[in-house]
Design a protein around this motif. Structure first.
Motif, PDB file in Angstrom:
ATOM      1  N   LYS A 182       0.975  -1.257  -0.091  1.00  0.00           N
ATOM      2  CA  LYS A 182       0.045  -0.015  -0.131  1.00  0.00           C
ATOM      3  C   LYS A 182       0.967   1.395  -0.142  1.00  0.00           C
ATOM      4  CE  LYS A 182      -3.864   2.291   1.329  1.00  0.00           C
ATOM      5  NZ  LYS A 182      -4.900   2.218   0.265  1.00  0.00           N
ATOM      6  N   SER A 205       5.521   9.355   9.578  1.00  0.00           N
ATOM      7  CA  SER A 205       4.216   9.310   9.838  1.00  0.00           C
ATOM      8  C   SER A 205       4.273   8.442  11.372  1.00  0.00           C
ATOM      9  CB  SER A 205       3.468   8.728   8.701  1.00  0.00           C
ATOM     10  OG  SER A 205       3.516   7.291   8.592  1.00  0.00           O
ATOM     11  N   GLN A 206       2.840   8.337  11.707  1.00  0.00           N
ATOM     12  CA  GLN A 206       2.908   7.487  12.878  1.00  0.00           C
ATOM     13  C   GLN A 206       2.654   6.002  12.284  1.00  0.00           C
ATOM     14  OE1 GLN A 206      -0.104   8.703  15.564  1.00  0.00           O
ATOM     15  NE2 GLN A 206       1.316   9.924  16.654  1.00  0.00           N
ATOM     16  N   MET A 207       2.999   5.660  11.118  1.00  0.00           N
ATOM     17  CA  MET A 207       3.159   4.307  10.620  1.00  0.00           C
ATOM     18  C   MET A 207       4.003   3.428  11.215  1.00  0.00           C
ATOM     19  SD  MET A 207       1.182   2.235   8.829  1.00  0.00           S
ATOM     20  CE  MET A 207       0.375   1.910   7.476  1.00  0.00           C
ATOM     21  N   PHE A 209       2.683   2.394  14.484  1.00  0.00           N
ATOM     22  CA  PHE A 209       1.614   1.480  14.120  1.00  0.00           C
ATOM     23  C   PHE A 209       2.287  -0.091  13.840  1.00  0.00           C
ATOM     24  CE2 PHE A 209      -1.215  -0.621  11.022  1.00  0.00           C
ATOM     25  CZ  PHE A 209      -2.248  -0.832  11.794  1.00  0.00           C
ATOM     26  N   PRO A 265      -2.712   5.552  19.190  1.00  0.00           N
ATOM     27  CA  PRO A 265      -2.181   7.059  19.254  1.00  0.00           C
ATOM     28  C   PRO A 265      -2.962   8.001  19.337  1.00  0.00           C
ATOM     29  CG  PRO A 265      -1.632   5.964  17.094  1.00  0.00           C
ATOM     30  CD  PRO A 265      -2.228   4.802  17.742  1.00  0.00           C
ATOM     31  N   SER A 310      -3.220  10.520  17.288  1.00  0.00           N
ATOM     32  CA  SER A 310      -3.987  10.823  15.984  1.00  0.00           C
ATOM     33  C   SER A 310      -3.992   9.776  15.077  1.00  0.00           C
ATOM     34  CB  SER A 310      -2.868  11.816  15.473  1.00  0.00           C
ATOM     35  OG  SER A 310      -1.594  11.027  14.638  1.00  0.00           O
ATOM     36  N   ASP A 364      -2.871   9.284  12.070  1.00  0.00           N
ATOM     37  CA  ASP A 364      -2.170   9.395  10.852  1.00  0.00           C
ATOM     38  C   ASP A 364      -1.516   8.045  10.440  1.00  0.00           C
ATOM     39  OD1 ASP A 364      -2.113  12.309  10.717  1.00  0.00           O
ATOM     40  OD2 ASP A 364      -0.314  12.790  11.414  1.00  0.00           O
ATOM     41  N   ALA A 365      -1.421   7.303  11.083  1.00  0.00           N
ATOM     42  CA  ALA A 365      -1.001   5.939  10.439  1.00  0.00           C
ATOM     43  C   ALA A 365      -1.722   5.483   9.437  1.00  0.00           C
ATOM     44  CB  ALA A 365      -0.780   5.050  11.556  1.00  0.00           C
ATOM     45  N   LEU A 366      -2.792   5.678   9.387  1.00  0.00           N
ATOM     46  CA  LEU A 366      -3.784   4.898   8.509  1.00  0.00           C
ATOM     47  C   LEU A 366      -4.478   6.038   7.595  1.00  0.00           C
ATOM     48  CD1 LEU A 366      -5.626   2.110  11.109  1.00  0.00           C
ATOM     49  CD2 LEU A 366      -3.868   2.013   9.194  1.00  0.00           C
ATOM     50  N   HIS A 406      -3.846   7.050   4.664  1.00  0.00           N
ATOM     51  CA  HIS A 406      -4.211   6.716   3.207  1.00  0.00           C
ATOM     52  C   HIS A 406      -5.099   5.654   2.940  1.00  0.00           C
ATOM     53  CE1 HIS A 406      -1.026   9.720   2.371  1.00  0.00           C
ATOM     54  NE2 HIS A 406      -0.400   9.037   3.353  1.00  0.00           N
ATOM     55  N   TYR A 407      -5.563   5.001   4.132  1.00  0.00           N
ATOM     56  CA  TYR A 407      -6.383   4.015   3.981  1.00  0.00           C
ATOM     57  C   TYR A 407      -8.062   4.366   3.971  1.00  0.00           C
ATOM     58  CZ  TYR A 407      -2.853   0.406   5.069  1.00  0.00           C
ATOM     59  OH  TYR A 407      -1.664  -0.248   5.030  1.00  0.00           O
ATOM     60  N   THR A 408      -8.887   3.702   3.103  1.00  0.00           N
ATOM     61  CA  THR A 408     -10.170   4.002   3.235  1.00  0.00           C
ATOM     62  C   THR A 408     -10.449   3.299   4.560  1.00  0.00           C
ATOM     63  OG1 THR A 408     -10.877   2.134   2.214  1.00  0.00           O
ATOM     64  CG2 THR A 408     -10.625   4.157   0.929  1.00  0.00           C
ATOM     65  N   GLU A 434     -10.703  -0.431   3.954  1.00  0.00           N
ATOM     66  CA  GLU A 434      -9.256  -1.032   3.776  1.00  0.00           C
ATOM     67  C   GLU A 434      -8.801  -1.047   5.175  1.00  0.00           C
ATOM     68  OE1 GLU A 434      -7.923   0.934  -0.434  1.00  0.00           O
ATOM     69  OE2 GLU A 434      -7.663   1.860   1.159  1.00  0.00           O
ATOM     70  N   LEU A 441      -7.290  -4.490   6.840  1.00  0.00           N
ATOM     71  CA  LEU A 441      -6.072  -4.695   7.253  1.00  0.00           C
ATOM     72  C   LEU A 441      -6.183  -5.326   8.803  1.00  0.00           C
ATOM     73  CD1 LEU A 441      -3.087  -4.102   7.023  1.00  0.00           C
ATOM     74  CD2 LEU A 441      -3.570  -1.945   8.295  1.00  0.00           C
ATOM     75  N   TYR A 442      -6.954  -4.680   9.555  1.00  0.00           N
ATOM     76  CA  TYR A 442      -7.063  -5.097  10.805  1.00  0.00           C
ATOM     77  C   TYR A 442      -7.623  -6.597  11.094  1.00  0.00           C
ATOM     78  CZ  TYR A 442      -6.308  -1.094  13.829  1.00  0.00           C
ATOM     79  OH  TYR A 442      -5.346  -0.021  14.312  1.00  0.00           O
ATOM     80  N   LYS A 485     -11.681   7.770   2.886  1.00  0.00           N
ATOM     81  CA  LYS A 485     -10.268   7.803   3.113  1.00  0.00           C
ATOM     82  C   LYS A 485     -10.360   8.454   4.491  1.00  0.00           C
ATOM     83  CE  LYS A 485      -7.583   7.038  -0.567  1.00  0.00           C
ATOM     84  NZ  LYS A 485      -6.183   6.628  -0.808  1.00  0.00           N
TER      85      LYS A 485
END
Lengths: 376, 293
Positions: A12, A114-116, A119, B79, B81, B83-85, B87-89, B92, B96-97, B122
């Motif tokens: 992704k 990013s926080q990815m 994660f 966390p 925020s 932010d990590a996800l 870009h995911y809808t 999606e 993933l989970y 998104k």
């Protein structure tokens, strides 16, 4: 829960670059070959139309088969190196270097930005699994790009009027293409390794750039420095020559590995081919293994709290600082001593001090103060 | 049971965590409170294995999170925020989970989204409140045993805050999971927390229930016969909140006989004990100013 999940997550992040790499590779493998074949046609037509303008070409050139023009030695210069000029090695490797750096910077540095990154580290996977997944996604890009581009290139040559160039050399061309793929993967692996201690994407890209140039650059700097002290000229020349052509350098520097290939005569000289085939692909392979191993080791130990910093391992900052001061010092010394016609030792020392001081200031800012304060 | 043992961490030569020790039982909601920079986020990130400690361990049951990555299937870190996800809808992210966590319950997740009218788009296109609801719903749909939430209600409006809190309580009631929540919204934590862990400069200052905390400290409103005595205002062990004429409102870190005797000695007309809020306890124990909340 399977490893595929990680691959999906990393896909992704990097899918656009991955697909762009594959598409551009197909273009870079095929279009230059296509245009080169057109050039061959034009050149041969030109020779046939004006045989007297070319030394060694008989006047009844119009009856000569295409093959003749490639076997006539140096007289028809541009056709002498026919097969190699159809293989766009330089362009492909340039593309692979650019995408190796980009993909690795997105996969690790971009995650840190990013926080990815937090994660990922909070998922039920080990850091080793995270790193392997990233490496597999990136490396697969080069494999697919090469597996599509390489055979297409060979097919285009085979289907052209110049198929005789490749027919006896299919294996050699395949090995050459495989070498390009290994070079791409090794650049990517080195850049991924740099991401294991570069705390964010720009730092990782800078470290990758340094890693590609450093093995050659440091030798050049040492040689240049020794040259200033004239009595060491002979020693430095022989040492650097030896180092530049050595296998260890070819292993740690994919660029040196490429620069050491004599492409002009490689398909004509058995000796050159044997040199290439026994050293270049294996050096690239060794580079992949070493950089992957070191990257995995460092990624497992990288202090996640130092995300956002230029260099994450704070215990080793002193060493990086020292190397920066020494290399910039040598560069400053060489540049300043080159102002006079013959190398000047005093100017070298002044340049060394100036360069070292500037590097010291830069290192203080980059290594100790630079911090994007990323939470992840 | 979650056990944090002697956890220490130094970052940039500063001791961020020092000998942190506490346990969390099943079904507990723990409020992690402390001033800005006290080490709350670092503690949560260490508890989920993102950061490695210099010393100590975090154990879920008998195993260390730093040795068994599989434990993280039952430990979800949310966390502050999304932010990590970004870009995911939403779908999606759910997929993933679902692929990572075997216990992920898509219908529970869908139900929450439907309740809060959140469409599939998104995550970066959602409002702050919606992002918080999505990340928490994703986390709670995992049906994990432990949740580590970092400022889950930060920046949310009152309705969204209330929804988040309800969601947390519902999870604990339904599944007996444990939640460790760090927040500056003390009046909210007060409503849901079973115990409070107070962190000060990287150390655990106190681990106690709200009732225990209330018993430790005291908030008094005293009406004196004459002016409020200067000696009272100069005492180091109290925090004066307000003085109006002969009336003084103050808090004391500890309820001591000496303080009672001191107040009695100044012939007060009226002594009234005011119930302490978590915010009061925070201020008196950690010396925080209202502005840092």
């Amino acid at each position: 829960m399977s490893f595929k999940v990680l691959l999906k997550k990393d896909w992704k992040q990097v899918s656009i670059l991955w697909m762009l790499l594959v598409v551009l590779s197909v273009i870079v493998f095929t279009v230059p070959a296509w245009t080169q074949l057109e050039d061959f046609n034009r050149e041969i037509e030109n020779i046939r139309a004006n045989p007297s303008s070319f030394e060694g070409v008989p006047l009844d050139a119009s009856n000569l088969p295409n093959r003749w023009f490639f076997e006539s030695g140096d007289s028809v210069g541009m056709l002498y190196n026919g097969l190699m000029s159809l293989i766009p090695m330089g362009m492909v490797i340039f593309l692979y270097v650019v995408f190796g750096l980009l993909m690795a910077s997105v996969l690790i540095g971009g995650e840190r930005n990013s926080q990815m990154s937090d994660f990922s580290m909070s998922l039920p996977f080990t850091r080793t699994q995270l790193y392997i997944s990233k490496w597999l996604i990136g490396a697969s890009g080069f494999v697919v790009a090469t597996l599509l581009g390489g055979p297409l290139l060979m097919a285009i040559i085979h289907l052209s009027d110049f198929s005789f160039l490749i027919q006896p050399k299919d294996l050699e061309v395949s090995i050459m293409i495989l070498f390009m793929m290994l070079t791409g993967i090794s650049v990517f692996s080195i850049s991924l390794w740099m991401g294991s201690f570069g705390g964010e994407s720009i730092s990782q890209a800078l470290w990758s750039f340094v890693a590609l140039l450093f093995p050659i650059g440091i030798v050049t700097l040492i040689e240049g420095s020794l040259y200033t002290f004239e009595r060491f000229v002979d020693v430095s020349y022989s040492l650097t020559q030896m180092w530049m052509e050595s296998i260890p350098l070819r292993v740690i520097s994919p660029l040196a590995n490429v620069f050491n290939i004599d492409t002009y005569d490689i398909f004509r000289s058995n000796g050159l081919w044997e040199d290439f085939v026994t050293v270049a692909p294996l050096s690239a392979l060794a580079s992949i293994v070493i950089s992957f191993g070191l990257g995995l080791w460092a990624f497992n130990r990288a202090p996640q709290e130092n995300n956002g910093r230029f260099f994450m391992f704070s215990n080793w900052l002193w060493l990086v600082h020292l190397v920066m001061v020494l290399t910039f010092g040598m560069l400053g010394g060489i540049l300043l001593s080159a102002v006079t016609f013959s190398p000047n030792m005093v100017l070298y020392i002044i340049g060394f001090v100036l360069g070292g001081f500037i590097a010291h200031l830069l290192a203080k800012r980059l290594l100790y103060r630079f911090n994007l304060k990323l939470k992840s | 049971m979650l056990t944090v043992q002697q956890l220490s961490k130094t970052i940039d030569r500063q001791q961020v965590l020092e000998d942190i020790d506490f346990t969390v039982n099943s079904g507990e909601i723990i409020a992690l409170v402390g001033r800005n920079g006290a080490g709350k986020t670092t503690l949560l990130r260490t508890m989920v294995g993102i950061i490695r400690p210099d010393k100590g361990d975090v154990r879920y049951g008998p195993s260390s999170i730093f040795e068994k990555a599989e434990l993280k299937r039952d430990v979800i870190f949310v966390p502050d925020s999304a932010d990590a996800l970004k870009h995911y809808t939403i779908n999606e992210a759910a997929a993933l989970y679902e692929s990572i966590y075997p216990g992920f319950n898509r219908s529970v997740f869908r139900e929450t989204l439907t309740r809060y009218n959140i469409d599939n788009k998104k995550i970066r296109q959602l409002s702050k409140g919606q992002k918080a609801m999505v990340t928490l719903s994703l986390a709670f749909a995992v049906q994990a045993k432990y949740y580590l939430l970092d400022e889950p209600t930060d920046g949310l409006d009152v309705v969204a805050k209330s929804d988040v809190l309800k969601l947390m309580i519902a999870q604990v009631e339904a599944r007996n999971c444990s939640i460790i929540v760090s927040s500056h919204q003390l009046h909210e934590l007060e409503r849901i927390a079973d115990r409070i862990i107070m962190i000060e400069k990287g150390r655990v200052k106190a681990v106690m229930s709200l009732d225990e905390a209330r018993e430790t400290s005291v908030k008094l409103q005293v009406v004196f016969n004459e002016q409020v005595p200067v000696e009272l205002l100069e005492r180091k062990d109290i925090e004066v909140i307000n003085v109006t004429g002969r009336v003084a409102l103050f808090m004391a870190k500890e309820r001591t006989k000496e303080l009672d005797t001191f107040v009695d000695a100044h012939d007060p007309m009226l002594i009234e004990e005011i119930p302490m809020s978590l915010e009061d306890i925070f201020r008196v124990q950690l010396g925080g100013e209202a502005s840092v909340f």
